[in-house]
Design a protein around this motif. Structure first.
Motif, PDB file in Angstrom:
ATOM      1  N   PHE A 207      37.640  31.308  44.432  1.00 26.55           N
ATOM      2  CA  PHE A 207      38.522  32.245  43.720  1.00 26.55           C
ATOM      3  C   PHE A 207      37.765  32.755  42.497  1.00 26.55           C
ATOM      4  O   PHE A 207      37.447  31.967  41.602  1.00 26.55           O
ATOM      5  CB  PHE A 207      39.821  31.536  43.320  1.00 26.55           C
ATOM      6  N   PRO A 208      37.460  34.060  42.436  1.00 28.73           N
ATOM      7  CA  PRO A 208      36.622  34.574  41.343  1.00 28.73           C
ATOM      8  C   PRO A 208      37.302  34.615  39.973  1.00 28.73           C
ATOM      9  O   PRO A 208      36.650  34.813  38.967  1.00 28.73           O
ATOM     10  CB  PRO A 208      36.243  35.984  41.810  1.00 28.73           C
ATOM     11  N   VAL A 209      38.648  34.463  39.940  1.00 29.25           N
ATOM     12  CA  VAL A 209      39.365  34.360  38.669  1.00 29.25           C
ATOM     13  C   VAL A 209      39.969  32.963  38.593  1.00 29.25           C
ATOM     14  O   VAL A 209      40.723  32.554  39.481  1.00 29.25           O
ATOM     15  CB  VAL A 209      40.468  35.431  38.539  1.00 29.25           C
ATOM     16  N   MET A 210      39.606  32.213  37.559  1.00 26.16           N
ATOM     17  CA  MET A 210      40.106  30.840  37.398  1.00 26.16           C
ATOM     18  C   MET A 210      40.663  30.678  35.991  1.00 26.16           C
ATOM     19  O   MET A 210      40.033  31.095  35.017  1.00 26.16           O
ATOM     20  CB  MET A 210      38.976  29.819  37.615  1.00 26.16           C
ATOM     21  N   GLY A 211      41.836  30.080  35.890  1.00 28.99           N
ATOM     22  CA  GLY A 211      42.424  29.836  34.571  1.00 28.99           C
ATOM     23  C   GLY A 211      42.672  31.105  33.777  1.00 28.99           C
ATOM     24  O   GLY A 211      42.651  31.089  32.545  1.00 28.99           O
ATOM     25  N   GLY A 212      42.880  32.228  34.494  1.00 33.87           N
ATOM     26  CA  GLY A 212      43.175  33.490  33.816  1.00 33.87           C
ATOM     27  C   GLY A 212      41.955  34.282  33.388  1.00 33.87           C
ATOM     28  O   GLY A 212      42.083  35.405  32.903  1.00 33.87           O
ATOM     29  N   VAL A 213      40.742  33.712  33.556  1.00 31.37           N
ATOM     30  CA  VAL A 213      39.516  34.422  33.154  1.00 31.37           C
ATOM     31  C   VAL A 213      38.568  34.549  34.345  1.00 31.37           C
ATOM     32  O   VAL A 213      38.705  33.852  35.346  1.00 31.37           O
ATOM     33  CB  VAL A 213      38.796  33.718  31.969  1.00 31.37           C
TER      34      VAL A 213
ATOM     35  N   ILE B 188      42.929  34.692  25.097  1.00 29.90           N
ATOM     36  CA  ILE B 188      41.557  34.498  25.558  1.00 29.90           C
ATOM     37  C   ILE B 188      40.610  35.053  24.490  1.00 29.90           C
ATOM     38  O   ILE B 188      41.020  35.829  23.631  1.00 29.90           O
ATOM     39  CB  ILE B 188      41.297  35.170  26.932  1.00 29.90           C
ATOM     40  N   THR B 189      39.349  34.643  24.549  1.00 30.38           N
ATOM     41  CA  THR B 189      38.385  35.047  23.523  1.00 30.38           C
ATOM     42  C   THR B 189      37.976  36.513  23.711  1.00 30.38           C
ATOM     43  O   THR B 189      38.186  37.096  24.783  1.00 30.38           O
ATOM     44  CB  THR B 189      37.123  34.168  23.585  1.00 30.38           C
ATOM     45  N   GLU B 190      37.359  37.071  22.667  1.00 30.44           N
ATOM     46  CA  GLU B 190      36.862  38.454  22.750  1.00 30.44           C
ATOM     47  C   GLU B 190      35.793  38.587  23.837  1.00 30.44           C
ATOM     48  O   GLU B 190      35.698  39.615  24.502  1.00 30.44           O
ATOM     49  CB  GLU B 190      36.279  38.886  21.393  1.00 30.44           C
ATOM     50  N   VAL B 191      34.982  37.531  24.025  1.00 31.48           N
ATOM     51  CA  VAL B 191      33.937  37.551  25.062  1.00 31.48           C
ATOM     52  C   VAL B 191      34.568  37.620  26.447  1.00 31.48           C
ATOM     53  O   VAL B 191      34.135  38.385  27.317  1.00 31.48           O
ATOM     54  CB  VAL B 191      33.024  36.301  24.947  1.00 31.48           C
ATOM     55  N   GLU B 192      35.626  36.818  26.663  1.00 31.11           N
ATOM     56  CA  GLU B 192      36.330  36.826  27.948  1.00 31.11           C
ATOM     57  C   GLU B 192      37.024  38.171  28.183  1.00 31.11           C
ATOM     58  O   GLU B 192      37.051  38.701  29.291  1.00 31.11           O
ATOM     59  CB  GLU B 192      37.339  35.679  28.003  1.00 31.11           C
ATOM     60  N   LYS B 193      37.559  38.744  27.102  1.00 32.83           N
ATOM     61  CA  LYS B 193      38.217  40.054  27.193  1.00 32.83           C
ATOM     62  C   LYS B 193      37.191  41.140  27.535  1.00 32.83           C
ATOM     63  O   LYS B 193      37.461  42.039  28.338  1.00 32.83           O
ATOM     64  CB  LYS B 193      38.900  40.363  25.852  1.00 32.83           C
ATOM     65  N   LYS B 194      36.004  41.013  26.937  1.00 32.22           N
ATOM     66  CA  LYS B 194      34.928  41.984  27.197  1.00 32.22           C
ATOM     67  C   LYS B 194      34.483  41.933  28.666  1.00 32.22           C
ATOM     68  O   LYS B 194      34.103  42.950  29.251  1.00 32.22           O
ATOM     69  CB  LYS B 194      33.746  41.704  26.268  1.00 32.22           C
ATOM     70  N   ALA B 195      34.562  40.732  29.278  1.00 31.73           N
ATOM     71  CA  ALA B 195      34.197  40.594  30.692  1.00 31.73           C
ATOM     72  C   ALA B 195      35.139  41.409  31.574  1.00 31.73           C
ATOM     73  O   ALA B 195      34.695  42.048  32.533  1.00 31.73           O
ATOM     74  CB  ALA B 195      34.219  39.125  31.100  1.00 31.73           C
ATOM     75  N   PHE B 196      36.441  41.434  31.238  1.00 35.65           N
ATOM     76  CA  PHE B 196      37.401  42.261  31.974  1.00 35.65           C
ATOM     77  C   PHE B 196      37.033  43.741  31.837  1.00 35.65           C
ATOM     78  O   PHE B 196      37.106  44.510  32.797  1.00 35.65           O
ATOM     79  CB  PHE B 196      38.822  42.046  31.433  1.00 35.65           C
ATOM     80  N   PHE B 197      36.635  44.139  30.620  1.00 38.32           N
ATOM     81  CA  PHE B 197      36.261  45.528  30.339  1.00 38.32           C
ATOM     82  C   PHE B 197      34.986  45.906  31.101  1.00 38.32           C
ATOM     83  O   PHE B 197      34.930  46.917  31.799  1.00 38.32           O
ATOM     84  CB  PHE B 197      36.062  45.682  28.827  1.00 38.32           C
ATOM     85  N   ASP B 198      33.944  45.056  30.978  1.00 35.47           N
ATOM     86  CA  ASP B 198      32.643  45.351  31.587  1.00 35.47           C
ATOM     87  C   ASP B 198      32.683  45.343  33.108  1.00 35.47           C
ATOM     88  O   ASP B 198      31.889  46.026  33.766  1.00 35.47           O
ATOM     89  CB  ASP B 198      31.592  44.325  31.121  1.00 35.47           C
ATOM     90  N   LEU B 199      33.594  44.556  33.670  1.00 33.90           N
ATOM     91  CA  LEU B 199      33.732  44.476  35.124  1.00 33.90           C
ATOM     92  C   LEU B 199      33.865  45.871  35.727  1.00 33.90           C
ATOM     93  O   LEU B 199      33.338  46.157  36.795  1.00 33.90           O
ATOM     94  CB  LEU B 199      34.965  43.632  35.465  1.00 33.90           C
ATOM     95  N   PHE B 200      34.542  46.770  35.014  1.00 38.82           N
ATOM     96  CA  PHE B 200      34.736  48.147  35.476  1.00 38.82           C
ATOM     97  C   PHE B 200      33.766  49.103  34.786  1.00 38.82           C
ATOM     98  O   PHE B 200      33.150  49.946  35.427  1.00 38.82           O
ATOM     99  CB  PHE B 200      36.185  48.579  35.228  1.00 38.82           C
ATOM    100  N   PHE B 201      33.607  48.950  33.458  1.00 39.88           N
ATOM    101  CA  PHE B 201      32.805  49.884  32.675  1.00 39.88           C
ATOM    102  C   PHE B 201      31.334  49.891  33.118  1.00 39.88           C
ATOM    103  O   PHE B 201      30.684  50.936  33.136  1.00 39.88           O
ATOM    104  CB  PHE B 201      32.903  49.533  31.184  1.00 39.88           C
TER     105      PHE B 201
END
Length: 337
Positions: A61-67, A103-116
């Motif tokens: 599962f590529p998303v674990m624990g919400g991140v 969640i941390t700013e780094v984890e939030k940035k991963a959601f952003f970068d996944l598409f950006f």
């Protein structure tokens, strides 16, 4: 004209709203990998292999624990899914992605970068706090100065939030959800019956005969491995056993809801007592869960149809309704500052 997608990356299910077709795409958020890093299958097809695949195929599962736990394969999976559903017309689209709050700013940035930073070359990527999208998807006007309490119980996380005036007043992200209940059932049945069952069987027990309150009388026959003989056997499990297995984990969620209510300002508490607590998320389908929360808090609990789709429905309104567009924000200014 560029298309717009609203994306909810859940631990168990991936939900995408496609503005062009006005439909929600829903697939299991699961990938299967061969040769250590080559994507073999994804979505429902990969989930069908879970607990059944040979050693040469890894199902995860590529998303674990919400991140995000597997960034590269998740990016490939999303791109293939969107191109398949929209006949390849994905480049230059806009994306609005739901993100957990604690969640941390780094984890939030991963959601952003996944598409950006993907090959889809999006025109823009915006984020929206998951509890706020959840409330909008329930048909609530989050812009009003009214307290709203949402309990979103997912597979790996439970998010308890109090919302007012389009923002989060209080939020708590618990790192357990429906999967923890499945694990509790697996360990309890192993201890009580010397029987080893799989995650899918535990989920079936939870969904079909599980209850958050005692007194249910259903039973279900399951197949597992006998710890002593090592052979597969059939055993009848009744609802009382499933309740005993889950009650401690459910009690932890009840305690967290009470703690948030204790911290809520009095004026917002008055609103919550008046309108009730809103219960969403795929994990919230446990029979009698709303009654359990009502018993614990003395506050009415509102449920909804398709509780796992409320976030993506909220994103669809953020995408299409001018009234809610301000609820989405960009990380780009923070990244390039």
């Amino acid at each position: 004209m560029a298309n717009v997608y609203g994306v909810d990356l859940g631990t168990c299910n991936l939900k995408v709203f496609n503005k062009h077709t006005n439909k929600i795409i829903k697939e299991k958020n699961t990938i299967s990998i061969i040769n250590k890093n080559q994507l073999y299958a994804y979505g429902d097809n990969a989930y069908a292999m879970y607990e059944k695949a040979p050693d040469t195929i890894q199902v995860s599962f590529p998303v674990m624990g919400g991140v995000i736990a597997d960034y590269n394969n998740l990016q490939v999976m999303i791109q293939e899914l969107l191109e398949k559903s929209n006949r390849g017309h994905v480049r230059g689209s806009e994306f609005i992605v739901a993100v957990p709050t604690d969640i941390t700013e780094v984890e939030k940035k991963a959601f952003f970068d996944l598409f950006f930073k993907s090959k889809m070359k999006p025109r823009s990527v915006l984020l929206c706090d998951k509890p706020i999208a959840d409330a909008v998807g329930l048909g609530l006007d989050v812009n009003e100065p009214t307290g709203i309490m949402v309990v979103d119980m997912g597979a790996d996380t439970t998010e308890i939030s109090v919302i007012s005036l389009g923002g989060l007043v209080l939020s708590d992200l618990l790192h357990f959800g429906g999967n923890r209940l499945d694990e509790s059932i697996i360990s309890y049945i192993k201890k009580s019956f010397n029987l080893v069952i799989g995650q899918k069987t535990a989920m079936q027990l939870k969904e079909e005969i599980g209850s958050a309150l005692p007194g249910r009388e259903d039973e279900l026959t399951v197949v597992g491995l006998d710890v002593v003989s090592g052979l597969p056997i059939k055993v009848k499990i009744d609802a009382g056993i499933v309740y005993d297995a889950m009650k401690d984990s459910l009690s932890s969620i009840c305690n967290s809801i009470k703690m948030i209510l204790e911290k809520t300002p009095p004026e917002l508490s008055r609103d919550i007592i008046h309108s009730g607590i809103y219960l969403t998320g795929g994990g919230s389908r446990v029979n009698g869960l709303d009654k359990l929360f009502t018993d614990i808090t003395n506050i009415a609990v509102n449920t909804c149809e398709d509780p796992d789709e409320t976030v993506v429905k909220g994103l669809s309104l953020v995408v299409t309704n001018e009234k809610y567009k301000h609820l989405a924000y960009s990380l780009r200014s923070r990244i390039f500052r």
